[in-house]
Design a protein around this motif. Structure first.
Motif, PDB file in Angstrom:
ATOM      1  N   MET A  64      -2.683  11.164 -19.184  1.00 24.33           N
ATOM      2  CA  MET A  64      -2.068  11.187 -17.671  1.00 24.33           C
ATOM      3  C   MET A  64      -3.207  11.397 -16.701  1.00 24.33           C
ATOM      4  SD  MET A  64       1.636  13.160 -18.186  1.00 24.33           S
ATOM      5  CE  MET A  64       2.698  12.674 -19.602  1.00 24.33           C
ATOM      6  N   ALA A  65      -4.254  12.164 -17.070  1.00 21.56           N
ATOM      7  CA  ALA A  65      -5.178  12.619 -16.165  1.00 21.56           C
ATOM      8  C   ALA A  65      -6.286  11.197 -15.932  1.00 21.56           C
ATOM      9  CB  ALA A  65      -6.245  13.586 -16.515  1.00 21.56           C
ATOM     10  N   LYS A  66      -6.317  10.513 -17.067  1.00 21.87           N
ATOM     11  CA  LYS A  66      -6.975   9.265 -17.128  1.00 21.87           C
ATOM     12  C   LYS A  66      -6.290   8.213 -16.193  1.00 21.87           C
ATOM     13  CE  LYS A  66      -9.314  10.071 -21.388  1.00 21.87           C
ATOM     14  NZ  LYS A  66      -9.178   9.608 -23.015  1.00 21.87           N
ATOM     15  N   MET A  67      -4.990   8.123 -16.504  1.00 20.14           N
ATOM     16  CA  MET A  67      -4.216   7.162 -15.603  1.00 20.14           C
ATOM     17  C   MET A  67      -4.344   7.400 -14.206  1.00 20.14           C
ATOM     18  SD  MET A  67      -1.006   6.960 -18.169  1.00 20.14           S
ATOM     19  CE  MET A  67       0.116   5.930 -17.072  1.00 20.14           C
ATOM     20  N   THR A  68      -4.278   8.717 -13.863  1.00 23.61           N
ATOM     21  CA  THR A  68      -4.087   9.164 -12.505  1.00 23.61           C
ATOM     22  C   THR A  68      -5.572   8.659 -11.677  1.00 23.61           C
ATOM     23  OG1 THR A  68      -2.860  10.974 -12.763  1.00 23.61           O
ATOM     24  CG2 THR A  68      -4.062  11.243 -10.872  1.00 23.61           C
ATOM     25  N   PHE A  69      -6.758   8.848 -12.808  1.00 22.88           N
ATOM     26  CA  PHE A  69      -7.867   8.558 -12.105  1.00 22.88           C
ATOM     27  C   PHE A  69      -8.089   7.204 -11.934  1.00 22.88           C
ATOM     28  CE2 PHE A  69     -11.969   6.824 -13.483  1.00 22.88           C
ATOM     29  CZ  PHE A  69     -13.066   7.441 -12.283  1.00 22.88           C
ATOM     30  N   PHE A  70      -7.467   6.115 -12.834  1.00 23.29           N
ATOM     31  CA  PHE A  70      -7.851   4.966 -12.620  1.00 23.29           C
ATOM     32  C   PHE A  70      -6.853   4.328 -11.684  1.00 23.29           C
ATOM     33  CE2 PHE A  70      -9.392   5.022 -17.147  1.00 23.29           C
ATOM     34  CZ  PHE A  70     -10.662   4.662 -16.905  1.00 23.29           C
ATOM     35  N   ALA A  71      -5.506   4.817 -11.391  1.00 29.85           N
ATOM     36  CA  ALA A  71      -4.782   4.465 -10.414  1.00 29.85           C
ATOM     37  C   ALA A  71      -5.191   4.757  -9.175  1.00 29.85           C
ATOM     38  CB  ALA A  71      -3.277   5.084 -10.669  1.00 29.85           C
ATOM     39  N   SER A  72      -5.736   5.818  -8.957  1.00 27.82           N
ATOM     40  CA  SER A  72      -6.196   6.489  -7.599  1.00 27.82           C
ATOM     41  C   SER A  72      -7.337   5.714  -7.265  1.00 27.82           C
ATOM     42  CB  SER A  72      -6.669   7.764  -7.756  1.00 27.82           C
ATOM     43  OG  SER A  72      -5.666   8.690  -7.920  1.00 27.82           O
ATOM     44  N   SER A  73      -8.493   5.263  -8.356  1.00 29.59           N
ATOM     45  CA  SER A  73      -9.551   4.533  -8.018  1.00 29.59           C
ATOM     46  C   SER A  73      -9.216   3.220  -7.259  1.00 29.59           C
ATOM     47  CB  SER A  73     -10.428   4.370  -9.172  1.00 29.59           C
ATOM     48  OG  SER A  73     -10.895   5.576  -9.786  1.00 29.59           O
ATOM     49  N   ALA A  74      -7.965   2.463  -8.082  1.00 31.92           N
ATOM     50  CA  ALA A  74      -7.401   1.142  -7.899  1.00 31.92           C
ATOM     51  C   ALA A  74      -7.096   1.156  -6.335  1.00 31.92           C
ATOM     52  CB  ALA A  74      -6.495   0.709  -8.824  1.00 31.92           C
ATOM     53  N   LEU A  75      -6.363   2.227  -6.064  1.00 33.38           N
ATOM     54  CA  LEU A  75      -5.631   2.389  -4.739  1.00 33.38           C
ATOM     55  C   LEU A  75      -6.511   2.499  -3.618  1.00 33.38           C
ATOM     56  CD1 LEU A  75      -3.159   2.766  -2.751  1.00 33.38           C
ATOM     57  CD2 LEU A  75      -3.443   5.488  -3.369  1.00 33.38           C
ATOM     58  N   TRP A  76      -7.878   3.302  -3.858  1.00 33.16           N
ATOM     59  CA  TRP A  76      -8.930   3.460  -2.969  1.00 33.16           C
ATOM     60  C   TRP A  76      -9.604   2.137  -2.910  1.00 33.16           C
ATOM     61  CZ3 TRP A  76     -14.242   2.982  -3.432  1.00 33.16           C
ATOM     62  CH2 TRP A  76     -15.080   3.831  -2.313  1.00 33.16           C
ATOM     63  N   ILE A  77      -9.946   1.510  -3.949  1.00 31.31           N
ATOM     64  CA  ILE A  77     -10.561   0.078  -3.658  1.00 31.31           C
ATOM     65  C   ILE A  77      -9.612  -0.766  -2.781  1.00 31.31           C
ATOM     66  CG2 ILE A  77     -11.423  -2.053  -5.045  1.00 31.31           C
ATOM     67  CD1 ILE A  77     -12.036   0.162  -7.333  1.00 31.31           C
ATOM     68  N   TYR A  78      -8.453  -0.702  -3.031  1.00 31.37           N
ATOM     69  CA  TYR A  78      -7.628  -1.668  -2.389  1.00 31.37           C
ATOM     70  C   TYR A  78      -7.523  -1.424  -0.798  1.00 31.37           C
ATOM     71  CZ  TYR A  78      -2.992  -3.835  -1.094  1.00 31.37           C
ATOM     72  OH  TYR A  78      -1.883  -4.417  -0.483  1.00 31.37           O
ATOM     73  N   SER A  79      -7.524  -0.100  -0.701  1.00 24.81           N
ATOM     74  CA  SER A  79      -7.443   0.365   0.733  1.00 24.81           C
ATOM     75  C   SER A  79      -8.731  -0.105   1.688  1.00 24.81           C
ATOM     76  CB  SER A  79      -7.500   1.977   0.715  1.00 24.81           C
ATOM     77  OG  SER A  79      -8.819   2.595   0.313  1.00 24.81           O
ATOM     78  N   ARG A  80      -9.839  -0.393   0.832  1.00 26.18           N
ATOM     79  CA  ARG A  80     -11.156  -0.825   1.622  1.00 26.18           C
ATOM     80  C   ARG A  80     -10.730  -2.194   2.252  1.00 26.18           C
ATOM     81  NH1 ARG A  80     -13.045   3.618   2.682  1.00 26.18           N
ATOM     82  NH2 ARG A  80     -14.990   2.622   3.333  1.00 26.18           N
ATOM     83  N   ARG A  81      -9.794  -2.953   1.882  1.00 24.35           N
ATOM     84  CA  ARG A  81      -9.699  -4.151   2.366  1.00 24.35           C
ATOM     85  C   ARG A  81      -8.399  -4.191   3.612  1.00 24.35           C
ATOM     86  NH1 ARG A  81      -8.118  -8.017  -2.317  1.00 24.35           N
ATOM     87  NH2 ARG A  81      -6.495  -6.562  -2.818  1.00 24.35           N
TER      88      ARG A  81
ATOM     89  N   PHE B 101       1.001  -1.069  -0.051  1.00 26.73           N
ATOM     90  CA  PHE B 101       0.086   0.094  -0.012  1.00 26.73           C
ATOM     91  C   PHE B 101       1.045   1.217   0.287  1.00 26.73           C
ATOM     92  CE2 PHE B 101      -2.118   3.208   2.412  1.00 26.73           C
ATOM     93  CZ  PHE B 101      -3.508   3.618   1.474  1.00 26.73           C
ATOM     94  N   ARG B 102       2.066   1.234   0.727  1.00 26.23           N
ATOM     95  CA  ARG B 102       2.965   2.567   0.926  1.00 26.23           C
ATOM     96  C   ARG B 102       3.538   2.628  -0.716  1.00 26.23           C
ATOM     97  NH1 ARG B 102       3.507   1.175   6.422  1.00 26.23           N
ATOM     98  NH2 ARG B 102       4.670  -0.572   5.721  1.00 26.23           N
ATOM     99  N   ILE B 103       4.092   1.605  -1.074  1.00 21.48           N
ATOM    100  CA  ILE B 103       4.621   1.700  -2.492  1.00 21.48           C
ATOM    101  C   ILE B 103       3.527   2.310  -3.575  1.00 21.48           C
ATOM    102  CG2 ILE B 103       5.551   0.374  -4.634  1.00 21.48           C
ATOM    103  CD1 ILE B 103       6.493  -1.610  -2.403  1.00 21.48           C
ATOM    104  N   ALA B 104       2.312   1.763  -3.480  1.00 18.75           N
ATOM    105  CA  ALA B 104       1.152   2.116  -4.237  1.00 18.75           C
ATOM    106  C   ALA B 104       0.757   3.735  -3.935  1.00 18.75           C
ATOM    107  CB  ALA B 104       0.089   1.457  -4.059  1.00 18.75           C
ATOM    108  N   THR B 105       1.199   4.275  -2.709  1.00 18.29           N
ATOM    109  CA  THR B 105       0.833   5.767  -2.554  1.00 18.29           C
ATOM    110  C   THR B 105       2.021   6.747  -3.033  1.00 18.29           C
ATOM    111  OG1 THR B 105       1.991   5.620  -0.498  1.00 18.29           O
ATOM    112  CG2 THR B 105      -0.342   5.242  -0.474  1.00 18.29           C
ATOM    113  N   HIS B 106       3.146   5.886  -3.332  1.00 17.05           N
ATOM    114  CA  HIS B 106       4.025   6.784  -4.006  1.00 17.05           C
ATOM    115  C   HIS B 106       3.881   6.611  -5.329  1.00 17.05           C
ATOM    116  CE1 HIS B 106       6.138   6.397  -0.030  1.00 17.05           C
ATOM    117  NE2 HIS B 106       6.944   7.451  -0.281  1.00 17.05           N
ATOM    118  N   ALA B 107       3.575   5.604  -5.879  1.00 15.59           N
ATOM    119  CA  ALA B 107       3.119   5.472  -7.458  1.00 15.59           C
ATOM    120  C   ALA B 107       2.098   6.484  -7.859  1.00 15.59           C
ATOM    121  CB  ALA B 107       2.907   3.934  -7.829  1.00 15.59           C
TER     122      ALA B 107
END
Length: 397
Positions: A316-333, A238-244
């Protein structure tokens, strides 16, 4: 065990070390930076946020080239008499951005935007230097924090140079001789100016957050439960993903600097298409018009072609949106402390808001109000990214 030493700004750290003959106490003192230093840094971070917004408005109102000289002291006083205003106006008329039909009152408006931007910059410099000297002299800061704040102060000085270096690129009289040239600052220098502002802002936020966390740990008020959760190995990915994600946010914001510098938001004002499809014509995306004799390929389109720059910013904006969404979903677990959970939720909200502002700014052909809100949204994204990275860090116990 840490004990407060009365009458000092130090904590007593005692470590009991058993030996064959007896127990010896090793005592060391460690300076813990006072919270007031963190609050001072957060105040300065707010000023940096403000100056970035004013800088954006200065660009949007085409005011950035209205002051043609850089005088650190005498430049603090704006023209007052009619003669002084006319003198300043005449200086502006010598440069490419001057519009023949501009009135003196119109010039005053753009002058005050640039003057305000520079004055806030001067105030930030003074706000870092003077209190910083006081806090360091009184021992309110540890040596590490003093070095970091000194480094940030040096960056602020460099930022002043970068600002004038950027303005000089738009004052070049060579623009009058180049066919089809538009009188504006270099998109390279504008983006470098923005990047330096983001570096100063991020360094200020992280330093302030580190101070408050260190003080809580030293005084024993940091939540033991939160520390246990943050030190759980399950949060490593999760920490690595936040940096990405933060890296994606940064690259997207800086690509927005190129968009602003080239006025690339004034073309292809529809979404999600760019013309007849999602991708503009290839001969326009990779145009020969931007290739110079010494170039090896068409790479310059990535930095100088408004169509390519806008296309890249969209992706880049789309990539940021999808990456942030994936991080948010992952964080729920994951088991996250309250502060970290709030930070990841805030980041997701900022991404959604910024996406909406970006699309609205584009389809309404960059009105000043929406464009300024979009820039404020970019800074909110930077803020929430820094917050999340720090909130997810391991806690040294």
């Amino acid at each position: 065990m840490r004990t407060w030493l009365p009458g000092t700004r130090r904590y007593l750290s005692s470590t009991i070390t058993p030996s064959v003959e007896k127990q010896a106490f090793k005592t060391t003192t460690q300076v813990v930076t006072r919270p007031i230093v963190a609050h001072w840094l957060y105040f300065n971070a707010g000023l940096i946020y403000a100056i970035v917004l004013v800088g954006g408005l200065t660009r949007l109102t085409e005011s950035g080239l209205s002051i043609t000289e850089w005088n650190v002291i005498s430049g603090m006083k704006p023209p007052r008499s009619e003669a002084e205003w006319n003198e300043e106006f005449e200086k502006y008329k010598q440069f490419p951005e001057y519009k023949i039909h501009m009135t003196l009152n119109e010039f005053k408006t753009i002058f005050y935007w640039e003057w305000s931007h520079r004055m806030i910059g001067r105030f930030i410099g003074a706000s870092f230097i003077l209190p910083g000297i006081y806090f360091a002299a009184r021992g309110f800061m540890s040596k590490a924090v003093a070095k970091r704040t000194f480094g940030i102060t040096c960056l602020i000085g460099f930022q002043g140079f970068m600002g004038w270096y950027m303005v000089k690129s738009g004052l070049s009289k060579a623009l009058l001789e180049e066919p089809g040239a538009v009188p504006r600052v270099s998109q390279y220098r504008l983006t470098a100016h923005l990047a330096t502002a983001v570096a100063i802002y991020g360094a200020t936020l992280f330093t302030a957050a580190d101070i408050l966390r260190s003080h809580k740990l030293a005084t024993g008020v940091y939540s033991e439960k939160a520390a246990t959760i943050l030190n759980n190995p399950v949060l490593k990915r999760f920490r690595i993903a936040t940096h990405a994600v933060a890296g994606l946010v940064l690259v997207t914001v800086l690509s927005g600097g190129l968009v602003a510098g080239l006025d690339a938001g004034l073309i292809y004002n529809e979404f999600p298409n760019m013309g007849d499809g999602m991708i503009p014509p290839m001969n326009e995306l990779w145009s020969d018009d931007y290739v110079k004799p010494q170039d090896n390929g068409k790479w310059r389109n990535l930095l100088e072609n408004p169509t390519t720059v806008q296309f890249d910013h969209r992706q880049m904006a789309k990539m940021t949106f999808f990456a942030s969404s994936a991080l948010w979903i992952y964080s729920r677990r994951l088991p996250l402390p309250k502060n970290t959970r709030l930070a990841v939720n805030t980041l997701m909200g900022a991404v959604l808001l910024q996406l909406g502002l970006g699309i609205s700014t584009l389809i309404y052909i960059v009105p000043i109000e929406l464009a300024a809100a979009h820039q404020a949204g970019a800074m909110a994204l930077i803020t929430s990214s820094c917050w999340l990275i720090h909130a997810a860090r391991r806690v040294p116990l």
